[in-house]
Design a protein around this motif. Structure first.
Motif, PDB file in Angstrom:
ATOM      1  N   LEU A 184       0.827  -1.206   0.000  1.00  0.00           N
ATOM      2  CA  LEU A 184       0.000   0.000   0.000  1.00  0.00           C
ATOM      3  C   LEU A 184       0.861   1.256   0.000  1.00  0.00           C
ATOM      4  CD1 LEU A 184      -2.882  -0.960   2.467  1.00  0.00           C
ATOM      5  CD2 LEU A 184      -3.147  -0.269   0.070  1.00  0.00           C
ATOM      6  N   GLU A 185       1.945   1.226   0.760  1.00  0.00           N
ATOM      7  CA  GLU A 185       2.793   2.407   0.855  1.00  0.00           C
ATOM      8  C   GLU A 185       3.707   2.571  -0.355  1.00  0.00           C
ATOM      9  OE1 GLU A 185       2.248   4.501   3.111  1.00  0.00           O
ATOM     10  OE2 GLU A 185       0.877   3.240   4.257  1.00  0.00           O
ATOM     11  N   ALA A 186       3.742   1.551  -1.221  1.00  0.00           N
ATOM     12  CA  ALA A 186       4.597   1.640  -2.408  1.00  0.00           C
ATOM     13  C   ALA A 186       3.886   2.321  -3.568  1.00  0.00           C
ATOM     14  CB  ALA A 186       5.054   0.243  -2.828  1.00  0.00           C
ATOM     15  N   TYR A 187       2.562   2.482  -3.481  1.00  0.00           N
ATOM     16  CA  TYR A 187       1.792   3.053  -4.589  1.00  0.00           C
ATOM     17  C   TYR A 187       1.301   4.452  -4.246  1.00  0.00           C
ATOM     18  CZ  TYR A 187       1.772  -1.356  -7.143  1.00  0.00           C
ATOM     19  OH  TYR A 187       2.143  -2.463  -7.850  1.00  0.00           O
ATOM     20  N   HIS A 188       1.190   5.267  -5.272  1.00  0.00           N
ATOM     21  CA  HIS A 188       0.660   6.614  -5.145  1.00  0.00           C
ATOM     22  C   HIS A 188      -0.827   6.545  -4.803  1.00  0.00           C
ATOM     23  CE1 HIS A 188      -0.539  10.719  -6.396  1.00  0.00           C
ATOM     24  NE2 HIS A 188       0.753  11.044  -6.196  1.00  0.00           N
ATOM     25  N   GLU A 189      -1.304   7.580  -4.162  1.00  0.00           N
ATOM     26  CA  GLU A 189      -2.711   7.618  -3.761  1.00  0.00           C
ATOM     27  C   GLU A 189      -3.638   7.465  -4.962  1.00  0.00           C
ATOM     28  OE1 GLU A 189      -5.857  10.610  -1.418  1.00  0.00           O
ATOM     29  OE2 GLU A 189      -3.757  11.193  -1.730  1.00  0.00           O
ATOM     30  N   HIS A 190      -3.246   8.023  -6.108  1.00  0.00           N
ATOM     31  CA  HIS A 190      -4.076   7.954  -7.318  1.00  0.00           C
ATOM     32  C   HIS A 190      -3.456   7.024  -8.359  1.00  0.00           C
ATOM     33  CE1 HIS A 190      -6.406  11.230  -5.675  1.00  0.00           C
ATOM     34  NE2 HIS A 190      -5.310  11.990  -5.566  1.00  0.00           N
ATOM     35  N   ALA A 191      -2.770   6.015  -7.920  1.00  0.00           N
ATOM     36  CA  ALA A 191      -2.119   5.084  -8.848  1.00  0.00           C
ATOM     37  C   ALA A 191      -3.145   4.323  -9.689  1.00  0.00           C
ATOM     38  CB  ALA A 191      -1.253   4.109  -8.065  1.00  0.00           C
ATOM     39  N   THR A 192      -2.734   3.918 -10.883  1.00  0.00           N
ATOM     40  CA  THR A 192      -3.567   3.071 -11.742  1.00  0.00           C
ATOM     41  C   THR A 192      -2.784   1.811 -12.086  1.00  0.00           C
ATOM     42  OG1 THR A 192      -2.788   4.223 -13.729  1.00  0.00           O
ATOM     43  CG2 THR A 192      -4.843   4.984 -12.751  1.00  0.00           C
ATOM     44  N   MET A 193      -3.518   0.717 -12.300  1.00  0.00           N
ATOM     45  CA  MET A 193      -2.866  -0.550 -12.590  1.00  0.00           C
ATOM     46  C   MET A 193      -3.747  -1.352 -13.545  1.00  0.00           C
ATOM     47  SD  MET A 193      -2.679  -4.048 -11.763  1.00  0.00           S
ATOM     48  CE  MET A 193      -1.340  -5.190 -12.091  1.00  0.00           C
ATOM     49  N   SER A 194      -3.113  -2.021 -14.520  1.00  0.00           N
ATOM     50  CA  SER A 194      -3.857  -2.854 -15.467  1.00  0.00           C
ATOM     51  C   SER A 194      -3.098  -4.155 -15.702  1.00  0.00           C
ATOM     52  CB  SER A 194      -4.074  -2.123 -16.795  1.00  0.00           C
ATOM     53  OG  SER A 194      -2.834  -1.862 -17.421  1.00  0.00           O
ATOM     54  N   LEU A 195      -3.860  -5.192 -16.019  1.00  0.00           N
ATOM     55  CA  LEU A 195      -3.303  -6.519 -16.301  1.00  0.00           C
ATOM     56  C   LEU A 195      -3.789  -6.968 -17.675  1.00  0.00           C
ATOM     57  CD1 LEU A 195      -2.046  -9.328 -15.523  1.00  0.00           C
ATOM     58  CD2 LEU A 195      -4.297  -9.894 -14.597  1.00  0.00           C
ATOM     59  N   ALA A 196      -2.878  -7.544 -18.472  1.00  0.00           N
ATOM     60  CA  ALA A 196      -3.239  -8.155 -19.758  1.00  0.00           C
ATOM     61  C   ALA A 196      -2.624  -9.543 -19.784  1.00  0.00           C
ATOM     62  CB  ALA A 196      -2.749  -7.320 -20.934  1.00  0.00           C
ATOM     63  N   ALA A 197      -3.338 -10.496 -20.360  1.00  0.00           N
ATOM     64  CA  ALA A 197      -2.855 -11.875 -20.421  1.00  0.00           C
ATOM     65  C   ALA A 197      -3.319 -12.521 -21.716  1.00  0.00           C
ATOM     66  CB  ALA A 197      -3.351 -12.676 -19.218  1.00  0.00           C
ATOM     67  N   THR A 198      -2.480 -13.407 -22.239  1.00  0.00           N
ATOM     68  CA  THR A 198      -2.843 -14.156 -23.445  1.00  0.00           C
ATOM     69  C   THR A 198      -1.985 -15.398 -23.513  1.00  0.00           C
ATOM     70  OG1 THR A 198      -3.180 -14.018 -25.834  1.00  0.00           O
ATOM     71  CG2 THR A 198      -1.183 -13.023 -24.970  1.00  0.00           C
ATOM     72  N   TYR A 199      -2.389 -16.343 -24.367  1.00  0.00           N
ATOM     73  CA  TYR A 199      -1.646 -17.579 -24.540  1.00  0.00           C
ATOM     74  C   TYR A 199      -0.646 -17.436 -25.690  1.00  0.00           C
ATOM     75  CZ  TYR A 199      -5.003 -19.944 -21.474  1.00  0.00           C
ATOM     76  OH  TYR A 199      -5.767 -20.318 -20.406  1.00  0.00           O
ATOM     77  N   LEU A 200       0.468 -18.144 -25.563  1.00  0.00           N
ATOM     78  CA  LEU A 200       1.423 -18.164 -26.674  1.00  0.00           C
ATOM     79  C   LEU A 200       0.834 -18.895 -27.868  1.00  0.00           C
ATOM     80  CD1 LEU A 200       4.822 -18.879 -24.880  1.00  0.00           C
ATOM     81  CD2 LEU A 200       4.025 -16.727 -25.837  1.00  0.00           C
ATOM     82  N   SER A 201       0.072 -19.952 -27.630  1.00  0.00           N
ATOM     83  CA  SER A 201      -0.604 -20.706 -28.690  1.00  0.00           C
ATOM     84  C   SER A 201      -1.787 -21.428 -28.081  1.00  0.00           C
ATOM     85  CB  SER A 201       0.352 -21.711 -29.348  1.00  0.00           C
ATOM     86  OG  SER A 201       0.696 -22.734 -28.437  1.00  0.00           O
ATOM     87  N   ASN A 202      -2.663 -21.933 -28.951  1.00  0.00           N
ATOM     88  CA  ASN A 202      -3.839 -22.645 -28.465  1.00  0.00           C
ATOM     89  C   ASN A 202      -3.470 -23.942 -27.745  1.00  0.00           C
ATOM     90  OD1 ASN A 202      -5.728 -20.777 -29.348  1.00  0.00           O
ATOM     91  ND2 ASN A 202      -5.838 -21.678 -31.396  1.00  0.00           N
ATOM     92  N   ASP A 203      -2.277 -24.487 -28.057  1.00  0.00           N
ATOM     93  CA  ASP A 203      -1.865 -25.733 -27.404  1.00  0.00           C
ATOM     94  C   ASP A 203      -1.698 -25.546 -25.906  1.00  0.00           C
ATOM     95  OD1 ASP A 203      -1.886 -26.912 -29.852  1.00  0.00           O
ATOM     96  OD2 ASP A 203       0.263 -26.673 -30.198  1.00  0.00           O
ATOM     97  N   ASN A 204      -1.364 -24.303 -25.471  1.00  0.00           N
ATOM     98  CA  ASN A 204      -1.150 -24.066 -24.056  1.00  0.00           C
ATOM     99  C   ASN A 204      -2.424 -24.239 -23.228  1.00  0.00           C
ATOM    100  OD1 ASN A 204       0.983 -21.569 -25.243  1.00  0.00           O
ATOM    101  ND2 ASN A 204       1.712 -23.366 -24.141  1.00  0.00           N
ATOM    102  N   ARG A 205      -3.569 -24.181 -23.872  1.00  0.00           N
ATOM    103  CA  ARG A 205      -4.838 -24.272 -23.135  1.00  0.00           C
ATOM    104  C   ARG A 205      -5.159 -25.712 -22.750  1.00  0.00           C
ATOM    105  NH1 ARG A 205      -8.201 -19.517 -25.227  1.00  0.00           N
ATOM    106  NH2 ARG A 205      -6.809 -18.430 -26.653  1.00  0.00           N
ATOM    107  N   ASN A 206      -4.457 -26.671 -23.363  1.00  0.00           N
ATOM    108  CA  ASN A 206      -4.825 -28.068 -23.144  1.00  0.00           C
ATOM    109  C   ASN A 206      -4.345 -28.596 -21.800  1.00  0.00           C
ATOM    110  OD1 ASN A 206      -5.958 -28.076 -25.702  1.00  0.00           O
ATOM    111  ND2 ASN A 206      -4.044 -28.699 -26.688  1.00  0.00           N
ATOM    112  N   ALA A 207      -3.167 -28.182 -21.344  1.00  0.00           N
ATOM    113  CA  ALA A 207      -2.633 -28.676 -20.077  1.00  0.00           C
ATOM    114  C   ALA A 207      -3.130 -27.797 -18.940  1.00  0.00           C
ATOM    115  CB  ALA A 207      -1.105 -28.673 -20.122  1.00  0.00           C
TER     116      ALA A 207
END
Length: 610
Positions: A386-409
């Motif tokens: 909490l003390e490492a972030y600014h009071e008005h800080a913003t944060m976003s996350l993005a995620a994707t697979y390298l290939s469709n094969d990764n979804r199988n395991a």
């Protein structure tokens, strides 16, 4: 003479013509001249067939002008094989059929009775103002035979059949076949080719002009067309033997079509830089693939069908440059400089470095920041962030697979991240984009606390300090981490960007945090946590994070690095301190030295006794 209905004898090249077809003899049976018929249809499926077979140019039957097919026509009384209808007072008009290759044999029955000049002047006068060049004129029995290399002229000569009356009252017969002269490349022919090339070679510019080589006056008595692979290969051998340093070659107007055999140019003529192949019959840009190993700086292709396939000249230039990246001139036009690295070929590029610092003065700050931030992030509780972030800080996350094969395991699935991913290619609505953006330190740390627990491989970080000023710092990094509370402890790859600004207490805090998560590559899997020591999560530090952001004292920073090194290497405090002291308290350097010595077996067992 055969009776009506008798078989008409086929014409062959070596037949003599003993029967005259005079205009004033009305009761004399007309003699037809046609090639030997072949059973079935002629299919132009390969070059060999195109080069070796002769094809009659008439369009009234497959085998010649007088072939009657059973059942093709019934007379008024219904009888089979009744004569076909006539057009006016003569036979149905013959149709010229163009061949695939632009060579045509012209046969003048009884042409041997006339001088060569008489025959040629008569034909030239008929097709005027067009002009044809007769190649390899000779007499064969009573017939005169020559070749032309233009389809339009061949068609005009085809329609000249029985249209010209000679001075003795005979109708001049003209037979046209799609045929290529036979050739045998022997020592005598090679010597003639060599002499013809010698007069076409410019020693000053090291250039050889073979434009329309088959029409060279010195080769008038032999068929020397470069579109025949055997002749082209013989020509290349002569060039390689006599002028191996050739730099420019002109092959314009040689009826070139398939050029697969020209791939030997790169090995035979290693200095070739300029190649002209205009006004040929090269169909596709892909046909130039055999030439891709040539280091060409100038190429001329204008006049080939491949050029007409491009409606946009910029696309044409771009596609050609992909095959020949060193081109500076195409079709006689200077090309703009190619976009690329402006370095010489023999210049050694700088060594690859794992991290980049725009200002070396920021090295200590970067090291301390990353050490403290990820010590807290990998702890059991992330609340101290909490003390490492600014009071008005913003944060976003993005995620994707390298290939469709990764979804199988199961261990490869990114369900914990995909459901919260703010991928703007997928999230298109404005409200959804706003909802996936965390704003304010409470939302940011609460969101981070819900993500899987982790243990980062600090040794494998690649860090870039892009901006370093008193008012703002931009820091990016990528690396790998393990999920410590997920079955199988899967490894993830991440990229993170921090925008850091000063805070009111004299330290620093994060105002923008962007995190991207995906699966690791095979190479990352092999290199991850190369120390072989499992990194256990550290307990949450008692000291709050603001102190870390406020540039802690050297003693506190050293203690933090000592704890981190001891945890990641498994060494006791005594050996960990020695390692840090020997590397000037450079944490990443200390880990590197440990890995190197440990892999060589130079660290004694007592270093791991605590």
């Amino acid at each position: 003479m055969p009776k009506n209905g008798g078989r008409i004898r086929n014409f062959k090249n070596n037949d003599a013509f003993e029967h005259d077809d005079r205009t004033h003899t009305s009761n004399t049976r007309r003699v037809s001249f046609k090639p030997n018929t072949h059973k079935g249809k002629n299919k132009w499926n390969n070059v060999k067939l195109q080069l070796d077979d002769d094809v009659y140019m008439g369009g009234t039957g497959e085998g010649g002008p007088h072939v009657h097919r059973k059942g093709a026509f019934r007379g008024r009384g219904g009888r089979l094989n009744s004569p076909s209808p006539r057009t006016g007072h003569g036979m149905a008009k013959k149709k010229f059929i163009a061949g695939v290759l632009p060579w045509y044999q012209i046969i003048i029955p009884y042409g041997a009775k006339h001088e060569k000049d008489v025959i040629l002047k008569t034909l030239l006068s008929y097709i005027s103002p067009d002009i044809f060049v007769p190649h390899y004129y000779k007499t064969n029995g009573n017939a005169a035979v020559f070749y032309v290399d233009d389809v339009k002229l061949a068609e005009k000569l085809f329609h000249a059949d029985r249209k010209i009356t000679m001075s003795d009252g005979f109708k001049l017969m003209v037979i046209v076949r799609n045929s290529v002269p036979n050739v045998a490349v022997d020592a005598e022919m090679k010597e003639k080719m060599k002499l013809a090339m010698a007069k076409r070679y410019n020693a000053t510019t090291k250039a050889l002009d073979l434009t329309k080589f088959h029409a060279d006056p010195d080769l008038a008595d032999i068929f020397c067309a470069l579109f025949r692979p055997v002749i082209m290969l013989a020509a290349i051998d002569i060039i390689a033997e006599n002028i191996p340093d050739l730099e420019a070659l002109n092959l314009n107007d040689n009826k070139l079509h398939g050029i697969e055999h020209l791939k030997i140019l790169s090995s035979k003529l290693k200095n070739l830089k300029i190649l002209y192949m205009g006004d040929n019959r090269i169909p596709f840009l892909g046909s130039l693939e055999p030439l891709k190993n040539l280091q060409l700086v100038e190429l001329y292709l204008k006049g080939n069908p491949l050029v007409n396939r491009f409606s946009d000249n910029e696309i044409y230039v771009s596609d050609v440059r992909k095959k020949f990246p060193k081109l500076v001139k195409l079709d006689g036009v200077e090309l703009p400089p190619a976009i690329g690295f402006d370095v010489l070929e023999d210049v050694t590029l700088p060594l690859r470095q794992q991290s980049f610092l725009v200002d070396p003065a920021g090295q200590d700050l970067v090291r301390e920041f990353l050490t403290q931030y990820f010590a807290i992030y990998d702890a059991e509780s992330r609340q101290p962030l909490l003390e490492a972030y600014h009071e008005h800080a913003t944060m976003s996350l993005a995620a994707t697979y390298l290939s469709n094969d990764n979804r199988n395991a199961a261990t490869q699935r990114l369900n914990s991240y995909i459901t919260n991913s703010r991928n703007i290619l997928r999230i298109t609505e404005r409200e959804s984009r706003r909802r996936y953006l965390r704003t304010g330190r409470l939302q940011v740390v609460s969101f981070l606390s819900d993500l899987p627990k982790t243990a980062h491989d600090l040794m494998g970080f690649a860090v870039d300090l892009l901006v370093f000023t008193p008012s703002i710092i931009v820091l990016t990094m990528n690396g790998v981490y393990k999920e410590t509370n997920t079955n199988g402890n899967p490894t993830r790859s991440f990229h993170r960007t921090f925008v850091i600004v000063p805070n009111a207490g004299g330290g620093f805090c994060i105002i923008n945090d962007m995190l991207f998560v995906t699966n690791t590559t095979k190479e990352q899997e092999e290199k991850a946590f190369s120390t072989g020591v499992t990194v256990e999560p550290t307990p949450a530090p008692v000291a709050p994070a603001p102190a870390a952001m406020a540039q802690p004292s050297p003693d506190d920073a050293q203690k933090m690095m000592l704890n981190m090194l001891s945890q990641q290497t498994g060494m006791n405090d005594h050996w960990s301190i020695n390692c840090l002291q020997q590397t000037g308290w450079d944490f990443q350097r200390a880990l590197f030295v440990f890995n190197q010595l440990n892999s060589e077996g130079k660290i004694p067992p007592e270093a791991f006794v605590k």
